[in-house]
Design a protein around this motif. Structure first.
Motif, PDB file in Angstrom:
ATOM      1  N   PRO A  14       0.835  -1.203   0.000  1.00 60.90           N
ATOM      2  CA  PRO A  14       0.000   0.000   0.000  1.00 60.90           C
ATOM      3  C   PRO A  14       0.868   1.252   0.000  1.00 60.90           C
ATOM      4  CG  PRO A  14      -0.881  -1.589   1.528  1.00 60.90           C
ATOM      5  CD  PRO A  14       0.442  -2.143   1.065  1.00 60.90           C
ATOM      6  N   GLY A  15       0.464   2.215  -0.815  1.00 56.37           N
ATOM      7  CA  GLY A  15       1.230   3.445  -0.975  1.00 56.37           C
ATOM      8  C   GLY A  15       2.263   3.377  -2.076  1.00 56.37           C
ATOM      9  N   SER A  62     -12.605   6.926  -8.243  1.00 55.49           N
ATOM     10  CA  SER A  62     -11.801   6.247  -7.227  1.00 55.49           C
ATOM     11  C   SER A  62     -10.297   6.325  -7.482  1.00 55.49           C
ATOM     12  CB  SER A  62     -12.213   4.768  -7.134  1.00 55.49           C
ATOM     13  OG  SER A  62     -12.056   4.126  -8.383  1.00 55.49           O
ATOM     14  N   ARG A  66      -4.514   9.834  -8.576  1.00 63.85           N
ATOM     15  CA  ARG A  66      -3.535   8.791  -8.252  1.00 63.85           C
ATOM     16  C   ARG A  66      -3.031   8.063  -9.489  1.00 63.85           C
ATOM     17  NH1 ARG A  66      -5.006   4.461  -5.428  1.00 63.85           N
ATOM     18  NH2 ARG A  66      -7.197   4.489  -6.089  1.00 63.85           N
ATOM     19  N   SER A  84       0.239   5.796  -5.173  1.00 67.41           N
ATOM     20  CA  SER A  84      -0.538   5.749  -3.928  1.00 67.41           C
ATOM     21  C   SER A  84      -1.544   4.603  -3.939  1.00 67.41           C
ATOM     22  CB  SER A  84      -1.266   7.095  -3.715  1.00 67.41           C
ATOM     23  OG  SER A  84      -0.351   8.161  -3.687  1.00 67.41           O
ATOM     24  N   LYS A  86      -3.797   1.405  -3.215  1.00 69.07           N
ATOM     25  CA  LYS A  86      -4.554   0.966  -2.059  1.00 69.07           C
ATOM     26  C   LYS A  86      -4.933  -0.506  -2.232  1.00 69.07           C
ATOM     27  CE  LYS A  86      -6.729   5.531  -1.779  1.00 69.07           C
ATOM     28  NZ  LYS A  86      -8.034   6.267  -1.777  1.00 69.07           N
ATOM     29  N   PRO A  87      -5.193  -1.213  -1.158  1.00 70.82           N
ATOM     30  CA  PRO A  87      -5.617  -2.609  -1.300  1.00 70.82           C
ATOM     31  C   PRO A  87      -6.837  -2.772  -2.193  1.00 70.82           C
ATOM     32  CG  PRO A  87      -5.016  -2.161   0.964  1.00 70.82           C
ATOM     33  CD  PRO A  87      -4.966  -0.843   0.242  1.00 70.82           C
ATOM     34  N   GLU A  88      -7.726  -1.803  -2.186  1.00 72.55           N
ATOM     35  CA  GLU A  88      -8.928  -1.900  -3.028  1.00 72.55           C
ATOM     36  C   GLU A  88      -8.628  -1.712  -4.519  1.00 72.55           C
ATOM     37  OE1 GLU A  88      -8.499   0.049  -0.323  1.00 72.55           O
ATOM     38  OE2 GLU A  88      -9.478   2.006  -0.579  1.00 72.55           O
ATOM     39  N   ASP A  89      -7.398  -1.371  -4.857  1.00 72.69           N
ATOM     40  CA  ASP A  89      -7.000  -1.318  -6.266  1.00 72.69           C
ATOM     41  C   ASP A  89      -6.628  -2.698  -6.808  1.00 72.69           C
ATOM     42  OD1 ASP A  89      -5.304   1.747  -5.531  1.00 72.69           O
ATOM     43  OD2 ASP A  89      -7.226   1.529  -6.574  1.00 72.69           O
ATOM     44  N   VAL A 113      -2.305  -5.352  -4.227  1.00 71.55           N
ATOM     45  CA  VAL A 113      -1.784  -4.356  -3.289  1.00 71.55           C
ATOM     46  C   VAL A 113      -1.999  -4.910  -1.882  1.00 71.55           C
ATOM     47  CG1 VAL A 113      -1.835  -1.965  -2.532  1.00 71.55           C
ATOM     48  CG2 VAL A 113      -2.448  -2.546  -4.895  1.00 71.55           C
ATOM     49  N   SER A 114      -0.899  -5.259  -1.253  1.00 70.48           N
ATOM     50  CA  SER A 114      -0.994  -5.898   0.056  1.00 70.48           C
ATOM     51  C   SER A 114       0.316  -5.751   0.811  1.00 70.48           C
ATOM     52  CB  SER A 114      -1.314  -7.391  -0.120  1.00 70.48           C
ATOM     53  OG  SER A 114      -1.296  -8.057   1.132  1.00 70.48           O
TER      54      SER A 114
END
Length: 115
Positions: A14-15, A62, A66, A84, A86-89, A113-114
């Motif tokens: 993440p990030g 969303s 980014r 940037s 995110k896990p939801e990506d 993404v984890s």
């Protein structure tokens, strides 16, 4: 024969950032709108970003601010710079070429993404 081949996926924290690439062949690339879609398990496929032949872009809310989509007509390539993250990506990201009723799809590349 039309081919869209994606690359650049993988595992990122993440990030972090990733840059996806899509190589097109068999089409007059410069006249096609190009897009990136994604599909996560159990979810519908969604449009992430799109770029017209003239370079106009649009993004899913969303990912605005980014992600950046770009294209190189000389190389027949379309890119998706993802920052940037995110896990939801996390999803399979597919390249799409669009011209009127014509739609072509790549096989996709996995982005996870984890931490």
């Amino acid at each position: 024969q039309v081919q869209l081949v994606e690359s650049g996926g993988g595992l990122v924290q993440p990030g972090g950032s990733l840059r996806l690439s899509c190589a097109a062949s068999g089409i007059i690339f410069s006249i096609y709108a190009m897009a990136w879609y994604r599909q996560a398990p159990g979810k519908q496929r969604e449009l992430v970003a799109r770029i017209t032949p003239g370079g106009t872009t649009n993004y899913a809310d969303s990912v605005k601010g980014r992600f950046t989509i770009s294209r190189d007509n000389a190389k027949k390539m379309v890119y998706l710079q993802m920052d940037s993250l995110k896990p939801e990506d996390s999803a399979v990201y597919c390249c799409n070429a669009e011209l009127g009723p014509l739609r072509y799809w790549g096989q996709g590349t996995q982005v996870t993404v984890s931490s």
